[in-house]
Design an enzyme around this catalytic site. Structure first.
Site, short mmCIF file in Angstrom:
data_model
loop_
_atom_site.label_atom_id
_atom_site.label_comp_id
_atom_site.label_asym_id
_atom_site.label_seq_id
_atom_site.Cartn_x
_atom_site.Cartn_y
_atom_site.Cartn_z
N LYS A 22 1.08 -3.66 -1.09
CA LYS A 22 0.17 -1.77 -0.84
C LYS A 22 -0.48 -1.39 -1.33
CE LYS A 22 4.11 0.51 -3.02
NZ LYS A 22 3.45 1.29 -4.21
N ASN A 23 -0.60 -1.78 -3.32
CA ASN A 23 -0.84 -0.45 -4.09
C ASN A 23 -2.55 -1.23 -3.74
OD1 ASN A 23 1.19 0.18 -4.99
ND2 ASN A 23 1.22 -1.11 -7.08
N ARG A 92 2.96 9.49 -3.96
CA ARG A 92 2.24 10.44 -5.00
C ARG A 92 1.31 9.74 -4.97
NH1 ARG A 92 4.71 11.63 -8.90
NH2 ARG A 92 2.51 11.51 -10.48
N CYS A 116 9.09 12.47 -10.38
CA CYS A 116 9.11 10.91 -9.70
C CYS A 116 10.88 10.30 -10.50
CB CYS A 116 8.01 10.12 -9.62
SG CYS A 116 8.25 8.19 -9.33
N ARG A 121 4.76 11.15 -14.54
CA ARG A 121 3.56 10.82 -13.93
C ARG A 121 2.62 12.14 -13.59
NH1 ARG A 121 5.51 6.54 -9.48
NH2 ARG A 121 3.14 6.01 -9.45
N PRO A 122 2.32 12.48 -14.94
CA PRO A 122 1.49 13.90 -14.33
C PRO A 122 -0.03 13.20 -13.86
CG PRO A 122 1.14 13.28 -16.62
CD PRO A 122 3.02 12.15 -16.74
N ASP A 124 -3.29 14.29 -14.75
CA ASP A 124 -4.41 15.26 -16.27
C ASP A 124 -5.39 14.54 -16.57
OD1 ASP A 124 -2.02 13.40 -17.75
OD2 ASP A 124 -3.04 14.11 -19.50
N ASP A 306 6.11 -2.66 -12.65
CA ASP A 306 6.65 -3.33 -11.54
C ASP A 306 7.49 -3.80 -11.29
OD1 ASP A 306 3.81 -2.05 -9.72
OD2 ASP A 306 4.98 -0.81 -11.62
N ILE A 328 5.64 1.77 -20.14
CA ILE A 328 4.75 2.67 -19.54
C ILE A 328 4.88 3.78 -18.24
CG2 ILE A 328 3.17 2.24 -17.07
CD1 ILE A 328 2.25 0.79 -18.92
N ARG A 398 9.14 0.91 1.13
CA ARG A 398 8.15 1.93 0.59
C ARG A 398 7.63 0.47 0.53
NH1 ARG A 398 8.07 6.84 -3.37
NH2 ARG A 398 6.19 6.22 -2.77
C1 EPZ Z 1 0.40 2.94 -9.36
O1 EPZ Z 1 0.31 3.97 -10.16
C2 EPZ Z 1 1.40 1.62 -8.68
N1 EPZ Z 1 1.28 2.68 -8.13
C3 EPZ Z 1 2.30 1.96 -9.57
O2 EPZ Z 1 2.84 0.78 -8.75
C4 EPZ Z 1 2.58 1.14 -11.20
O3 EPZ Z 1 3.46 1.18 -11.71
C5 EPZ Z 1 1.57 1.84 -12.30
O4 EPZ Z 1 0.10 1.65 -11.26
C6 EPZ Z 1 1.12 0.93 -13.16
O5 EPZ Z 1 0.93 -0.26 -13.10
C7 EPZ Z 1 -0.36 2.58 -7.09
O6 EPZ Z 1 -0.95 1.85 -7.07
C8 EPZ Z 1 -0.02 2.96 -5.71
P1 EPZ Z 1 -0.58 4.92 -13.49
P2 EPZ Z 1 -0.21 4.66 -11.06
O7 EPZ Z 1 -1.85 5.95 -13.73
O8 EPZ Z 1 -1.60 5.39 -10.92
C9 EPZ Z 1 0.48 7.88 -17.36
C10 EPZ Z 1 4.79 0.91 -7.32
O9 EPZ Z 1 5.68 -0.08 -7.64
N2 EPZ Z 1 -0.07 9.18 -16.45
O10 EPZ Z 1 -1.08 3.59 -14.35
O11 EPZ Z 1 0.82 6.41 -11.07
C11 EPZ Z 1 1.72 8.25 -16.39
O12 EPZ Z 1 2.45 8.80 -16.22
C12 EPZ Z 1 4.46 1.65 -7.98
O13 EPZ Z 1 4.28 0.39 -6.31
C13 EPZ Z 1 -0.55 10.03 -17.20
O14 EPZ Z 1 0.00 10.12 -18.58
O15 EPZ Z 1 -0.17 5.32 -12.64
C14 EPZ Z 1 2.22 6.65 -16.42
O16 EPZ Z 1 2.85 6.89 -17.87
C15 EPZ Z 1 5.27 2.58 -8.94
N3 EPZ Z 1 -1.66 10.87 -16.80
C16 EPZ Z 1 1.50 5.83 -17.06
O17 EPZ Z 1 0.29 6.47 -16.86
C17 EPZ Z 1 -2.75 10.87 -15.87
O18 EPZ Z 1 -3.33 11.80 -15.21
C18 EPZ Z 1 0.72 4.53 -15.69
O19 EPZ Z 1 0.43 5.71 -14.60
C19 EPZ Z 1 -1.84 9.26 -14.78
C20 EPZ Z 1 -0.89 8.35 -15.24
#
Ligand code: EPZ
Length: 419
Positions: A22-23, A92, A116, A121-122, A124, A306, A328, A398
């Site tokens: 999926k990811n 998201r 969420c 999960r910003p 930025d 995950d 994370i 999902r």
């Molecule tokens: C991806 O989410 C996955 N989703 C998530 O899987 C997974 O948990 C996550 O990566 C971490 O491995 C998909 O691929 C669709 P990140 P993503 O941006 O991209 C912070 C599942 O169960 N952050 O690496 O949203 C954020 O808040 C899902 O399949 C910022 O602060 O993850 C988090 O604490 C859940 N600012 C951390 O980084 C930003 O601009 C990791 O987020 C972006 C992220």
């Protein structure tokens, strides 16, 4: 709303094939917006998040056609560059259309994802670096309003190896003028999968699989070509079935995935005493006597967040005192109260969960809260004495394709009831 009824303790037998990731497919589907030619995706998993992304792409004007195991996306005639709140709030990953739309149309209006269950999960990091590529970003009425004259390559350094930000920026850079370097890029296998897909489409990318990715922007969208692609297997689903076999002390063959994508998970489970036969595209789980673990989640190649909830269920029934620290997401222990209802002994202190092992779990009604927390409840139910009722299973839909069918095929007494 559907409920699952799982009767334990279960013994699993036979084999289970892992679905496509999926990811991986979510960013790949978003990347189709870059390409005016058809893209043929093989074995798209039947998941709620995949359907949500297909609905979003259709709303933007993408033609979608499914023939057998091939889903063709045709983004020749995009009619809108707005991703509305009603869709983005349910998933998201919809924010991943921002980079491709901006790169191809110099404009995109994408609803902010909003909160969420597992954290704020910003986005930025996405926005700050799109600005460095030349985007004008205005946050208005809950929407990201992005415009540009033409994105221009830049040297980007991510403050955190964000998976989504790396994907958005990589896609945006494929049509930016000149060269873009992304430093501190995420290393998850899904990033390399997206890069391979973009390269097959015609993008020029170097450093795939490393934390420094270089993209040489194409000058026109007609440089992209028609492609057929199949994503990698879902490493989180594979990890979940590994733990299902271990929590029931069963002998199971888990196949059609790449074990090297879950080295950290395999390492922790082997240290706990798991007995595996590991092949190029399978793992055979043998009966194992398991003891404690102390883990910290971290970006790839570290232990994946995950799989944190699923491991917690396993540690609750293994011997010894364990600890899991989540680094994370700030609120990814929603499964703990529900696991405790099944008899797990878990105490939370800040970012850490302390698990007392050796529990004999007992069935009880429990409620899903988010995708991976739900998987932990299913795993605990496999071990619990009696029939566990699991509510709000739409969370599971999902990310786990045909979960009840796959578990039933492994010998689990499981019913899905619409109540
Ligand atoms: C991806 O989410 C996955 N989703 C998530 O899987 C997974 O948990 C996550 O990566 C971490 O491995 C998909 O691929 C669709 P990140 P993503 O941006 O991209 C912070 C599942 O169960 N952050 O690496 O949203 C954020 O808040 C899902 O399949 C910022 O602060 O993850 C988090 O604490 C859940 N600012 C951390 O980084 C930003 O601009 C990791 O987020 C972006 C992220």
């Amino acid at each position: 709303m559907d409920k699952l009824y799982i009767t334990g303790p279960a013994t699993l037998k036979g084999s289970v094939a892992i679905s496509r990731s999926k990811n991986s497919y979510l960013p790949i589907m978003a990347a189709c917006l870059l390409n005016p030619n058809p893209v043929h995706l093989k074995n798209l998993p039947e998941l709620r998040d995949i359907r949500t992304m297909l609905n979003l792409l259709k709303k933007l004007g993408v033609q979608v056609e499914k023939k057998g195991n091939i889903t063709t996306l045709n983004a020749a005639n995009i009619t809108s560059t707005t991703a509305t709140y009603d869709l983005v709030k349910t998933m998201r990953a919809s924010v991943l259309v921002l980079g491709p739309l901006l790169a191809r149309f110099n404009k995109a209006d994408v609803s902010l994802p909003g909160g969420c269950a597992i954290g704020e999960r910003p986005i930025d990091i996405h926005l700050k670096n799109l600005t460095k590529l030349g985007a004008n970003i205005n946050l208005q009425g809950g929407y990201v309003e992005a415009t540009c004259s033409k994105l221009t390559g830049s040297h980007l350094v991510l403050t955190f190896p964000s998976v989504g930000a790396t994907e958005n920026l990589m896609m945006a850079a494929t049509l930016s003028l000149g060269k873009t370097v992304i430093e501190n890029a995420a290393l998850e296998p899904e990033i390399a999968d997206l890069a391979h897909f973009l390269t097959l489409m015609g993008a020029k990318i170097e450093g795939i699989g490393t934390s420094k990715i270089t993209i040489f922007g194409l000058s026109k969208i007609s440089d992209f070509c028609e492609v057929e692609y199949e994503a990698i297997a879902d490493r989180i689903e594979a990890s979940t079935y590994l733990i299902a076999a271990l929590i029931t002390n069963s002998q199971v063959l888990i196949e059609k995935f790449n074990p090297t994508h879950i080295d950290a998970v395999i390492g922790v489970l082997k240290d706990m005493g798991a007995n595996f036969e590991i092949g190029p595209d399978f793992i055979k789980v043998n009966k194992s006597k398991l003891s404690r673990a102390k883990i910290d989640t971290s970006p790839y190649p570290g232990f994946p967040t995950d799989v944190q909830a699923q491991l917690m269920a396993l540690l609750a029934v293994s011997e010894g005192s364990s600890r899991i620290s989540e680094h994370i997401f700030e609120n990814r222990f929603m499964h703990v109260p529900e696991l405790k209802r099944l008899g797990c002994q878990i105490e939370l202190k800040g970012r850490s969960a302390f698990i007392e092992g050796g529990s004999k779990l007992m069935a009880a009604p429990v409620m899903c809260t988010d995708l991976r927390a739900s998987a932990a409840l299913v795993l605990a139910a496999l071990s619990a004495q009696g029939t566990t009722q699991i509510g709000r299973v739409y969370h599971l839909d999902r990310g786990y394709e045909k979960l009840d069918q796959k578990l039933r095929q492994l010998g689990v007494e499981i019913q899905r009831v619409n109540e």
